[in-house]
Structure formats: C-alpha cells, structure tokens
Design an enzyme around this catalytic site. Sequence first.
Site, PDB file in Angstrom:
ATOM      1  N   CYS A   1     -27.715  98.681 -95.643  1.00  0.00           N
ATOM      2  CA  CYS A   1     -26.420  99.000 -95.741  1.00  0.00           C
ATOM      3  C   CYS A   1     -25.509  98.027 -95.209  1.00  0.00           C
ATOM      4  O   CYS A   1     -25.703  97.016 -94.543  1.00  0.00           O
ATOM      5  CB  CYS A   1     -26.243 100.371 -94.640  1.00  0.00           C
ATOM      6  SG  CYS A   1     -26.771 102.066 -95.316  1.00  0.00           S
TER       7      CYS A   1
ATOM      8  N   CYS B   1     -24.430 101.456 -99.625  1.00  0.00           N
ATOM      9  CA  CYS B   1     -24.038 102.520 -98.293  1.00  0.00           C
ATOM     10  C   CYS B   1     -23.476 101.488 -97.372  1.00  0.00           C
ATOM     11  O   CYS B   1     -23.582 100.273 -97.059  1.00  0.00           O
ATOM     12  CB  CYS B   1     -25.425 102.880 -97.974  1.00  0.00           C
ATOM     13  SG  CYS B   1     -26.686 101.694 -97.283  1.00  0.00           S
TER      14      CYS B   1
END
Lengths: 305, 233
Positions: free
Chosen positions: A121, A202
Amino acid sequence: MPLQQGSARMRQRTVLLVGIVVLLAALVLAVVLASLLTHGRHEVSPKMLKWKDRGTTKNLQEVILGRCYNYITAQHPELGDKDCLKIWESLKDAFIYKNPCNITPEDYQPLMELASHPIPCNKSLFWSKTGDLVHRYTKSNQNFLTLEDTLLGYMADRISWCGDPSAPGINYESCPKRNECESNPGSVFWKMASKKFAEAACGVVQVMLNGSVEAGAFRSSSIFGSVEVFNLDPDKVSEVHIWLMQDIGGPQSESCSGHSIQRLISILEERNFKIICEDNYRPVQLLQCVHNPDHTDCRLCTNST
Amino acid sequence: KWKGEGTTQNLESIVIGRCYDYIRIVNPAVGEKNCSQIWEAFKNAFINKDPCSILPGDYELFINLTFHTIPPNKSLFWENNQLLVNSFADRGRRYMSLADTLFGFIGDFLNWCGQADSPGLDYESCPTTMECENNAVESFWRMASIIYAQHSSGVIHVLLNGSTDGGAYPQPGFFADYEIPNLQKDKISQIVIWVVDDIEGPDIESCGAHSVKTLETRLTALGYDVTCTDNDK
C-alpha cells in the site's frame, strides 16, 4: 563356365546402373535444395502480414526469461516461487500464430495470473507523459512502484512482440501500430496490465503528470485517463496525490488549477477519492535539476550563516 | 563451507538475458554479439577451478567478446555511492559508468563461484574477498575496472562520497588500485572530482583535505589536470 561369366557381367552392369541412378538422384536433390534455399533467402516469410511498427524484438525469449529471473532472483527474492519458464510460455501462447489484430484480454489471462504479485500500500505510482522522469525517480527512490517496476511491466518494458498465422508464428519484421488495429498484442497487453495494476493499488496512490504538454496534463484518451483512473478501487484506495511536473525552463502549459486537472479531480471526487495536487513536487523536481543546475528553480537556499 | 553467499540462482539465464537485453534494447549501438559464446567464456573463467585461484586474466576472452568503445567524456568513476551514480548516469545516456557497459551490465549485483574438479556452480556458498582475494567475483570486477579505465578518454569524472567513514577516496579500493593505474594519460584531457555528502549526512570529507587531498596530489603528480568540487549541484 559361360553361365558364370554371364552372371558376372550382369552384376557389373547392375552395379553400374545403380551407381548412375544414385548419382542422378543426388544431382536432383542438390538442385532442389539449392533452389529451395535461394528461394527462402530472397523471400523471407512471403506470407507474413506487413505492418507499420517495428517487429518483434529479436531474442525475445532470452530477454524475457533473463528479465524474469533477474527480477525474482536478484531484485525480489520474496517472489521466488514464480516459474519463469511457465511465464514465458504463457506470454508466447498469447500471441504466437495468431492474427495480431485479433488479440483479446482472454489471451493474456494465464500470463496475468502467473506473473501478478501483490503491491504494498501507498506505493503505487501512476504516470502519463512523464515516462523518463518517473522511472528515474523510482530507480532512485524505492518507496514507489510504477507498473514497469512490477514483474509484468519489468519484463515487457521497451519490448515489442506480435504473431502471424504463418510459420514461424512470430513476426520479427513488423507489428501493427495502434492506428492500424487496436486489438494488437502490445496495446491489449498494456491495457490489461494497467487495469490489474490499478486494481491492486491500495492506500495513498500517486500520479505524475506533465504540465508542459500542449494537449493538457490529463487526457481521457491516455491509459491513465481511460483505464487506470476507472479501475482504482474506492474500498482500497483512500487518497490520490497528483504531482504536476513542468519541464525546467519549459512551457508552463498547466498547473494544478488548470482545466484538465480540474476535470481529473472531479472524476476522482465523484468516485469518492480524496485528492491532493502539488505543482512541481520537490523531490522529483530535484531530479530534473540534475540536468539544469543553474536554473533559478534549481537554486538551493543561498542564505548562509 | 565459505562465508559468502552462493551463486545467484538461474545465473545462466540471467547472464544471457542481460546480454541480449543490452544489445537489443539498452545500447543497440554496440552491434551484434554472440551471447551464448559470451556466457561460455564467462563460465569458463571460473568453473572447474579452485574458487580461490581465479585471476583477472581468466576473464580475458569474456572481455574480448563483450568489449565496446566508451564514448569520450562519458566515463564516470565512483566510490561508495552506487545508487547516486546510477541515477546520475541516467542509464548510460548522460554518463557511461562501468555498469552501463556491456561487461559491467552483465555482472552487476550478481554473485558466482565454481569448485575444483567439478563443472558445476556452487550455489551454497562462495568465498568472500576476506577469505581469499583471487575469487571469481573480485577478479571479474578487477578485470572490468582495468579495461574500463584503459579505454576511458577525454574528461574523466569521479564521484566520491564525502559522508562515509571509510574515507571519500578509499585505499585499498578499486579506483585507487585498478582504475587510476590504468588510465591512459595521453587520452585524458582532465579529471574532474566531485565530493558529494549525503543529504543531512555528515560532511566528513571535502576537497583539499584528508583522503581527497591524497587523491588530488596523486593525480597531479601523475601529470593530470585535476579539478575538485564539493557537493555538486
């Protein structure tokens, strides 16, 4: 006695005849081979389709395999379970012996599955019209990953490939340009890989856009504008940071307040992303300054004590 | 058995792949090379031998097969700042560091060694330079450095790290022991030294002092036109 002499002469004649036949056969074979070889040399792949873009990269297999092993062995040992041979085979099967205007996403599905890997992420870095700069940045700052820093993108970067229905099934002479047909092996590949890359993102994602192009920093026709923006998952991605980079000493065609950026922001806000836009993001600008150290934008603080 | 990491897995595919990657994509200007032959020459330098008996000269055929000229004014030597060099050299477009040549590109970040009385590569462990100097990787880089220096011309650039404890100009070191002695004085017009500190790092070394002064003195004594700048922009 006369019978024996007769059969010896017969044998001699037979041997002579056989010898002549063998010689003739060899001669015919030689002529046929010679004509086939010269024929082949003058008309390489006479039945292959002709296109406007460069052909398949020579030694494609060696390059792809080498890059795959290089990536998983020397750079990302956590991907050690990837099977590079299988990955190469799945790439080849996607386009070999096929008409290069008829490629579908399904053709690449096995490759996508074999070669995809999770992306941490907050590290996804998208880009449009900033290819050189963005990759210099990720090379010096491993906190960000572009598609070309993932296994799939790394293998395919700067390479071209396409097939043809006639043998050997790969066209090394030419490949279709996008304006000749859209469903060509390269375009379909990058569209699909970009979609997967966006889907995998993400946290906070970044995008580097070019504020010095006339046509506008954000264009709906680009892969970023048509594929990636719409495949970011609002349940996984919280924020989008835009880095709007202008060429040092170059035209300042657009900034964060520009029209195309406003359009991008509204598209993203409609999908519930938080947006932050920054003009000439400093860490990247410093990299640009390597080539323009004397420009005013590149001066460090000169107040010294 | 040895203290160092073993041979990189899939070494052959990586070497051959990098060879083709370089001649087809990275720098096609070097022309056609036989990458299978290059792999064989590379391998034969160190397999079937005591892994502590490999000499730079064992790579001679490999170098001959991978050799290409280095454009004048593009050579970039360095010590203790590999990542900086990579982004500064810009993949060979701005400068051509050793890792941007075909022979350097092939070996960069890889590890390898063989064993006596066996044609196989040792994937378990390889000797470190502390255990023995004449190991396969050390000798490779010595040879590559020698050739790189011998074929450098025009204005030579040297990028040194002003923040490192080991000294900006380390001795012993590749630059000191294998590159400087092999520079061709008649082909070199100037040597430009840059001493760069890490951002927010300590300013341990600068031009005109300590090890950098040693370097400047040595090069000047050898007859080179030398300039030195701190913290290049």
